[in-house]
Design an enzyme around this catalytic site. Structure first.
Site, PDB file in Angstrom:
ATOM      1  N   ASP A  12       0.812  -1.228   0.000  1.00 37.15           N
ATOM      2  CA  ASP A  12       0.000   0.000   0.000  1.00 37.15           C
ATOM      3  C   ASP A  12       0.848   1.283   0.000  1.00 37.15           C
ATOM      4  OD1 ASP A  12      -2.345  -1.605   0.184  1.00 37.15           O
ATOM      5  OD2 ASP A  12      -2.038  -1.783   2.339  1.00 37.15           O
ATOM      6  N   LYS A  15       2.014   2.115  -5.163  1.00 35.63           N
ATOM      7  CA  LYS A  15       2.736   1.632  -6.358  1.00 35.63           C
ATOM      8  C   LYS A  15       1.910   1.845  -7.615  1.00 35.63           C
ATOM      9  CE  LYS A  15       3.155  -2.454  -4.519  1.00 35.63           C
ATOM     10  NZ  LYS A  15       2.807  -2.204  -3.123  1.00 35.63           N
ATOM     11  N   GLY A  39      -5.022  -5.179  -4.152  1.00 38.00           N
ATOM     12  CA  GLY A  39      -6.074  -4.314  -4.705  1.00 38.00           C
ATOM     13  C   GLY A  39      -5.480  -3.037  -5.265  1.00 38.00           C
ATOM     14  N   HIS A  40      -5.860  -2.647  -6.472  1.00 35.29           N
ATOM     15  CA  HIS A  40      -5.465  -1.324  -6.951  1.00 35.29           C
ATOM     16  C   HIS A  40      -6.591  -0.710  -7.777  1.00 35.29           C
ATOM     17  CE1 HIS A  40      -3.611  -4.422  -9.543  1.00 35.29           C
ATOM     18  NE2 HIS A  40      -4.049  -3.695 -10.535  1.00 35.29           N
ATOM     19  N   GLN A 225       2.434  -5.941  -3.096  1.00 34.99           N
ATOM     20  CA  GLN A 225       2.819  -5.946  -1.674  1.00 34.99           C
ATOM     21  C   GLN A 225       4.148  -5.197  -1.456  1.00 34.99           C
ATOM     22  OE1 GLN A 225       1.867  -9.471  -2.880  1.00 34.99           O
ATOM     23  NE2 GLN A 225      -0.178  -8.668  -2.639  1.00 34.99           N
TER      24      GLN A 225
HETATM   25  P1  IMP Z   1      -1.887 -12.901   2.095  1.00 34.61           P
HETATM   26  O1  IMP Z   1      -1.026 -12.291   1.042  1.00 34.61           O
HETATM   27  O2  IMP Z   1      -3.349 -12.795   1.807  1.00 34.61           O
HETATM   28  O3  IMP Z   1      -1.459 -14.317   2.397  1.00 34.61           O
HETATM   29  O4  IMP Z   1      -1.649 -12.070   3.457  1.00 34.61           O
HETATM   30  C1  IMP Z   1      -0.426 -12.131   4.170  1.00 34.61           C
HETATM   31  C2  IMP Z   1      -0.061 -10.762   4.737  1.00 34.61           C
HETATM   32  O5  IMP Z   1       0.225  -9.859   3.684  1.00 34.61           O
HETATM   33  C3  IMP Z   1      -1.170 -10.116   5.566  1.00 34.61           C
HETATM   34  O6  IMP Z   1      -0.574  -9.426   6.647  1.00 34.61           O
HETATM   35  C4  IMP Z   1      -1.817  -9.145   4.597  1.00 34.61           C
HETATM   36  O7  IMP Z   1      -2.413  -8.059   5.259  1.00 34.61           O
HETATM   37  C5  IMP Z   1      -0.600  -8.693   3.787  1.00 34.61           C
HETATM   38  N1  IMP Z   1      -0.955  -8.265   2.440  1.00 34.61           N
HETATM   39  C6  IMP Z   1      -1.273  -9.041   1.381  1.00 34.61           C
HETATM   40  N2  IMP Z   1      -1.508  -8.296   0.280  1.00 34.61           N
HETATM   41  C7  IMP Z   1      -1.348  -7.011   0.648  1.00 34.61           C
HETATM   42  C8  IMP Z   1      -1.421  -5.773  -0.080  1.00 34.61           C
HETATM   43  O8  IMP Z   1      -1.685  -5.715  -1.289  1.00 34.61           O
HETATM   44  N3  IMP Z   1      -1.148  -4.651   0.675  1.00 34.61           N
HETATM   45  C9  IMP Z   1      -0.806  -4.700   1.980  1.00 34.61           C
HETATM   46  N4  IMP Z   1      -0.721  -5.821   2.683  1.00 34.61           N
HETATM   47  C10 IMP Z   1      -0.978  -6.987   2.023  1.00 34.61           C
END
Ligand code: IMP
Length: 454
Positions: A12, A15, A39-40, A225
């Site tokens: 977040d 990007k 999400g974007h 991420q």
């Molecule tokens: P997962 O990717 O759904 O397995 O989540 C693992 C960790 O990554 C969690 O703490 C999520 O909140 C974080 N996370 C996953 N995708 C994003 C993103 O696009 N932005 C911020 N945090 C993310």
């Protein structure tokens, strides 16, 4: 040439805006890791598109590629493509045959495990990302290429589904439904395979991208991420299950590391920190119940601090896009950024959201940590040690709220002086030049100092 875009913090960082901005000069935009956990929002011709899998460049007529390092939920993929088509766009999306497929049981197991883990839960997006990468490493995954080959698909499902069903029922004691039914999965995913084949969407990713580069085209490699939630270099176990770091751009596309290294690697930095999920956060301001560890024990962080956190959260819109959940916020963490600059080898920086911090009397930065009585400048390798670090803050004079649209038009020197001091401190500490400064949420609200494609 390639330009790789990497989040340098916890995701977040904004990007999307940078990908969008520099993507104009790119012919192909490829993602190299993650799936529909990212999400974007893309605004095009006044219309907002919310995407989580399709690379944003596909909205702007670029070729969008999902590399072999991604995990693909075909339902999300086709829902997003169909929505874009309904709005009159013709997105050109290609998917690596080597990419792994998220199946419905991955999502179910993601939810079950999160509930089971309690304190160790990462606060995942419950999209099945972790369980799919687990199966990839366990050599029991289903790949996009398998969807095109009904016999291979059937074989893979017959091996893996009974294991997953037993895990859900016998280990976790839950009831299972059609998401664990081989025949149902086979029919549904074979149809997805037919559609991928009919639309000519699958590619041998590395070869596809290398041919475009050899033909003189510009390729953007879009990380999702951020570095501190990288499975290897992040705050394990509160991480995602892939490599957002620049090395992932090579492994996750099939382009050689020397090809990536001949291009640019731009680190995206948010001017403060925000975090969705659990685990320590040394520069956190206040806290958020359910996410900040020991929130109840630490209640009373101070009203001033809570007020400041709420101010930054509101100004920055730091609330989950789907759930509306408040995100944790904190001051910029320099040890985290030094770690990111080294792990990614940034050639330039885009620093976002300096407008959010406007109008504060002072802006603080966690310059270093005090760790067991010693000052350290970068993150320790374990999350337990990181949790013992206390940030040592440096303070900067605040800057006024100004007409940021005008600033974006007028260029870098129009940025308020105190904000420039702040930006230059970050660039100097990370030994990387500033390529862009985000001064507002819109695509046009960015001060472009350098375009890496030029
Ligand atoms: P997962 O990717 O759904 O397995 O989540 C693992 C960790 O990554 C969690 O703490 C999520 O909140 C974080 N996370 C996953 N995708 C994003 C993103 O696009 N932005 C911020 N945090 C993310």
């Amino acid at each position: 040439m390639t330009v790789t875009i990497v989040g340098s913090q916890l995701g977040d960082e904004g990007k999307g805006g940078v990908v969008d901005l520099y993507g104009d000069a790119a012919d192909v935009v490829a993602r190299y890791q993650g799936g529909d956990n990212a999400g974007h929002t893309v605004v095009h011709d006044g219309t907002k598109y919310k995407l989580s899998l399709v690379p944003s460049g596909a909205v702007r007529g670029k070729v969008g590629v999902l590399g072999n390092g991604c995990v693909i939920n075909p339902k999300t993929l086709f829902d997003e493509i169909d929505t874009l088509r309904e709005r009159g766009l013709e997105p050109d999306v290609r998917v690596a045959e080597r990419a792994h497929v998220i199946l419905p049981y991955h999502r179910t197991l993601d939810g079950i495990e999160e509930a089971e883990k309690d304190d160790l839960a990462a606060g995942t997006t419950k999209r099945g990302i972790g369980p799919t990468y687990e199966d990839k490493a366990g050599r029991r995954g289903v790949r996009v290429g398998d969807l095109l080959d009904p016999d291979a698909l059937r074989d893979r499902l017959e091996y893996v589904v009974p294991q997953k069903k037993a895990l859900a029922e016998n280990v976790f004691g839950t009831e299972t439904g059609e998401e664990f039914d081989i025949d149902h999965l086979y029919e549904t995913y074979r149809e997805y395979g037919e559609r991928l084949a009919d639309e000519g969407m699958t590619v041998d990713c590395g070869r596809f991208l290398q041919e475009r580069i050899d033909a003189g085209e510009n390729v953007m490699l879009e990380g999702a991420q951020g570095t501190s939630i990288d499975i290897d270099h992040g705050i394990y176990p509160y991480v995602t299950s892939s490599n957002p770091t620049a090395g992932g751009a090579s492994v996750g596309t099939g382009l050689g590391p020397t090809v990536i290294g001949q291009g640019e690697v731009v680190g995206i930095v948010k001017a403060y920190l925000s975090r969705v999920g659990t685990g320590p956060l040394p520069t956190e301001l206040g806290g958020v119940e359910g996410q900040t560890p020991d929130y109840d024990a630490n209640e009373g962080a101070g009203e001033d601090e809570e007020e400041l956190a709420t101010y930054i959260r509101d100004e920055g819109g730091e609330y989950g896009t789907v759930t509306g959940r408040p995100r944790r916020v904190g001051w910029l963490d320099m040890p985290m950024l030094r770690h990111a600059a080294r792990a990614n080898g940034f050639t330039g920086l885009a620093i976002n959201h300096i407008d959010v911090l406007a109008d504060l009397d002072e802006v603080k930065v966690g310059h270093s940590y005090e760790f067991d009585g010693t000052e350290i400048l970068t993150m320790p390798p374990t999350t337990e040690a990181w949790g013992r670090c206390e940030a040592t803050f440096t303070s900067f004079d605040g800057w006024p709220d100004v007409d940021w649209t005008t600033v974006a038009e007028d260029g870098y020197d129009a940025i308020p002086e105190n904000a420039r001091t702040y930006l230059e401190y970050v660039a100097e500490e990370l030994d990387a030049p500033i390529y862009a400064v985000g001064v507002g949420p819109g695509r046009e609200e960015t001060v472009v100092v350098e375009n890496p494609y030029e």
